[in-house]
Design an enzyme around this catalytic site. Structure first.
Site, short mmCIF file in Angstrom:
data_model
loop_
_atom_site.label_atom_id
_atom_site.label_comp_id
_atom_site.label_asym_id
_atom_site.label_seq_id
_atom_site.Cartn_x
_atom_site.Cartn_y
_atom_site.Cartn_z
N CYS A 61 -15.02 14.96 -13.00
CA CYS A 61 -13.80 15.34 -13.68
C CYS A 61 -14.13 15.83 -15.08
O CYS A 61 -15.29 15.94 -15.47
CB CYS A 61 -12.85 14.15 -13.75
SG CYS A 61 -12.51 13.38 -12.15
N ASP A 105 -12.85 4.64 -7.00
CA ASP A 105 -14.01 3.92 -7.55
C ASP A 105 -13.86 3.69 -9.04
O ASP A 105 -14.35 2.69 -9.60
CB ASP A 105 -15.30 4.70 -7.27
CG ASP A 105 -15.28 6.10 -7.86
OD1 ASP A 105 -14.44 6.91 -7.44
OD2 ASP A 105 -16.10 6.38 -8.76
#
Length: 632
Positions: free
Chosen positions: A2, A100
């Site tokens: 990201c 996660d």
């Protein structure tokens, strides 16, 4: 993977607009969702651009803990997170998603900054602890994921890429010392190429309270002293190493999207592919580059390996015309200089993988840096083992067997060892010889005054000599120093994250799993280099799964054919036109007359000379294009 942006504003003025502006420049890192959180008092603003890979429906960020006293944004992947999550749930923690990334919040609640020791993977994050009013920003152990920061007035800004800091209000300008560090391929975390911008070093975290900042190291290589290296049976070490690498690959197959493989003709990516084929539920798709020059093309070897594993093989041919067309965009994403146009080829590879419908690949990066794959490491071993008897002849044979490495890894010039290294380490690392020769040659081209030995000695001044180098084997000392410069500064950026995430591709690196690295640091050095064979332990561990060609082939660095070898191609024209044109005026540190003279002389060199000249020429071309794209 990201993109993240964060602003800490001491006056509580709020920075939603600035964070949103930064996120817009990171859309390539997170095309699936962009969100911003502003604290009630306006002191903290966190932004996240998401590339959805795990928990596609509910994993958006920023994330918060149960009572919303702690918030975070994360770039990267935490492996084995489900086991950690079960333990946290057993201790009473409640999760909002199946991502996660969420384990970070709850590990921090239990352990504070010590949570970093529990994280396994590639990551960078910013976390705000509202109860203690402390901001924490951290980067993974090796610098796989980028994280930059800048202090501007009463604000502290963080971002995955420098362009996001510029969009959020940090002025764009050259940093003279950062330019020299980058141009000399020494790659300091601070200063960077850009004024008022620093990178959080690998294996470090930053803490800030009321805008006061402190950097802390949480991990280092910690090679044992030479006398403490254990005597182990080869077979035992080979089996153990194979098991830990196998686990690292298996864990990196966890995703809610398809996972592919970047494949070359080297043993590193071929080993990763073989282990992927062992664990993947279906047929693995492998992607490989092809160049139209025999010395640089590994396509046929990669194809043979793909057939050996039953992988679906996709070849992406790359030409000088294609690299010329992509170079400026690739540099905009990289935010630093290229040593070779191969980075533009990796940029094209990632675009092709994205167009094939993939978001995640496994790669072989990091193996050379932990298992001593490069030829200059073998040169250090030859010198250390020979006591000068026969060293010259052995080194000459080594250089003759590595023609593509001239100028980057080897120099034919006589280089005087830097006294600071000899005095403090007892030797001068071979990988720095080419750097010194290059700095001496570049002196006439640059307006920046410098002493070559002083520039090179800065590296020693940035590391813990007593704690990390003293008493270590020469090979492990060289590995350590190399991994503090070109690994995070180039391999993991210009050939890694930046050219991959430019097209929203998350790369996962099993060889830089810290369990793998911590195992390799404890093995005898002759399991890394045995005689003239590099990465010996990897060859033996993977031998049953490799083709004979790959098993026997020595390391070939990933490089594209130099522009000077193809004078009629567009890449050569771009080089000439840019360095002889007005674009050079944007770089105040380059002397026009001397640069033109260097170009003139380079055209008359033999093949070996042209290969060596590629690196300074590509650095100068990069500087011009970076200046143009960033308005410097």
């Amino acid at each position: 993977m990201c993109g993240i942006v964060a602003v800490y504003d001491a006056e509580g003025a709020g920075a939603s607009a600035e964070v949103a502006a930064g996120l817009k420049t990171l859309r390539h890192r997170g095309p699936d969702a962009q969100h911003v959180w502003l604290s009630p008092d306006g002191a903290i603003c966190l932004g996240h651009a998401r590339l959805s890979i795990i928990d596609l429906a509910h994993g958006d960020q920023p994330l918060a803990n149960e009572d919303e006293s702690i918030h975070c944004v994360v770039n990267g992947e935490f492996y084995d997170f489900e086991r950690i999550r079960r333990g946290l749930e057993g201790r009473g923690h409640r999760f909002r998603t199946h991502s996660d990334s969420e384990i970070l919040l709850h590990l921090y609640e239990d352990l504070g900054v010590e949570c970093l020791r529990e994280l396994r993977g590639e990551f960078a994050f910013v976390l705000w602890d509202g109860r203690r009013r402390v901001l924490m920003a951290a980067r993974d152990r090796f610098g796989i994921k980028p994280l930059f920061y800048s202090r501007t007035g009463e604000r502290l800004l963080f971002a995955s890429e420098v362009k996001a800091l510029h969009a959020a209000g940090v002025p764009a300008a050259w940093d003279e010392q950062g330019f020299l560090e980058t141009f000399s391929a020494m790659y300091a975390s601070s200063p960077t190429l850009f004024r008022h911008v620093s990178a959080i070093p690998p294996g470090h975290y930053l803490l800030s309270r009321d805008l006061g900042c402190s950097l802390h190291k949480y991990w280092d290589f910690e090679f044992p002293a030479e006398g403490n290296l254990p005597e182990r049976r080869d077979e035992e070490c080979v089996a153990e190493f194979g098991a830990v690498l196998d686990e690292a690959v298996r864990l990196r197959l966890r995703a809610d999207v398809p996972v592919g493989c970047y494949l070359s003709g080297g043993i590193d990516s071929c080993s990763v592919l073989a282990l992927m084929a062992k664990h993947a539920p279906g047929r693995v798709r492998a992607f490989s580059l092809s160049f139209d020059h025999e010395l640089y093309d590994e396509g046929p070897i990669a194809r043979e390996m793909a057939q050996r594993t039953g992988a679906e093989f996709t070849m992406i041919p790359v030409s000088h015309a294609g690299m010329a067309a992509d170079l400026s965009d690739a540099l905009w994403h990289n935010e630093s200089f290229f040593l070779n146009a191969g980075s533009a080829a990796k940029f094209a590879l990632s675009r092709a993988v994205r167009d094939a419908g993939y978001k995640v690949v496994l790669t072989g990066e990091g193996s050379d840096e932990v298992l001593a794959g490069y030829a200059f490491f073998r040169q250090d071993m030859i010198r250390h083992a020979s006591n000068n008897g026969g060293a010259a002849e052995a080194i000459e044979r080594l250089r003759a067997a590595n023609p593509a490495s001239g100028g980057l890894m080897f120099t034919t010039k006589q280089v005087t060892p830097v006294a600071g290294y000899v005095d403090r380490l007892g030797y001068f690392p071979s990988f720095l010889e080419a750097r010194k020769a290059g700095l001496e040659a570049l002196r006439a081209l640059l307006t920046i005054a410098y002493e070559t030995d002083e520039v090179l000695t800065r590296l020693l001044n940035r590391v813990d000599i007593a704690g990390q180098l003293t008493g270590r084997h020469v090979l492990n000392q060289s590995l350590y120093l190399n991994n503090k410069t070109i690994l995070p500064g180039y391999i993991l950026s210009a050939l890694g994250d930046r050219v991959e995430m430019a097209h929203s591709i998350e790369a996962r690196l099993p060889f830089l799993d810290h369990h793998v690295v911590e195992y390799t640091r404890r093995i005898p050095v002759d399991l890394k280099i045995r005689g003239t064979v590099e990465k010996y332990i990897l060859r033996e561990a993977m031998k049953p799964m490799l083709t004979t060609t790959v098993y026997k082939r020595q390391k070939h660095p990933f490089l594209s054919p130099p522009a000077l070898l193809k004078p009629d191609e567009p890449l050569h024209a771009l080089l000439q036109d840019t360095l002889r044109g007005r674009a050079l005026d944007r770089v105040p540190y380059l002397r026009r007359t001397e640069v033109a003279g260097f170009l003139d002389r380079a055209g008359g060199l033999d093949v070996a000379g042209k290969i060596a000249a590629e690196f300074p020429l590509m650095m100068m071309l990069s500087a011009c294009l970076v200046a143009e794209r960033f308005g410097l």
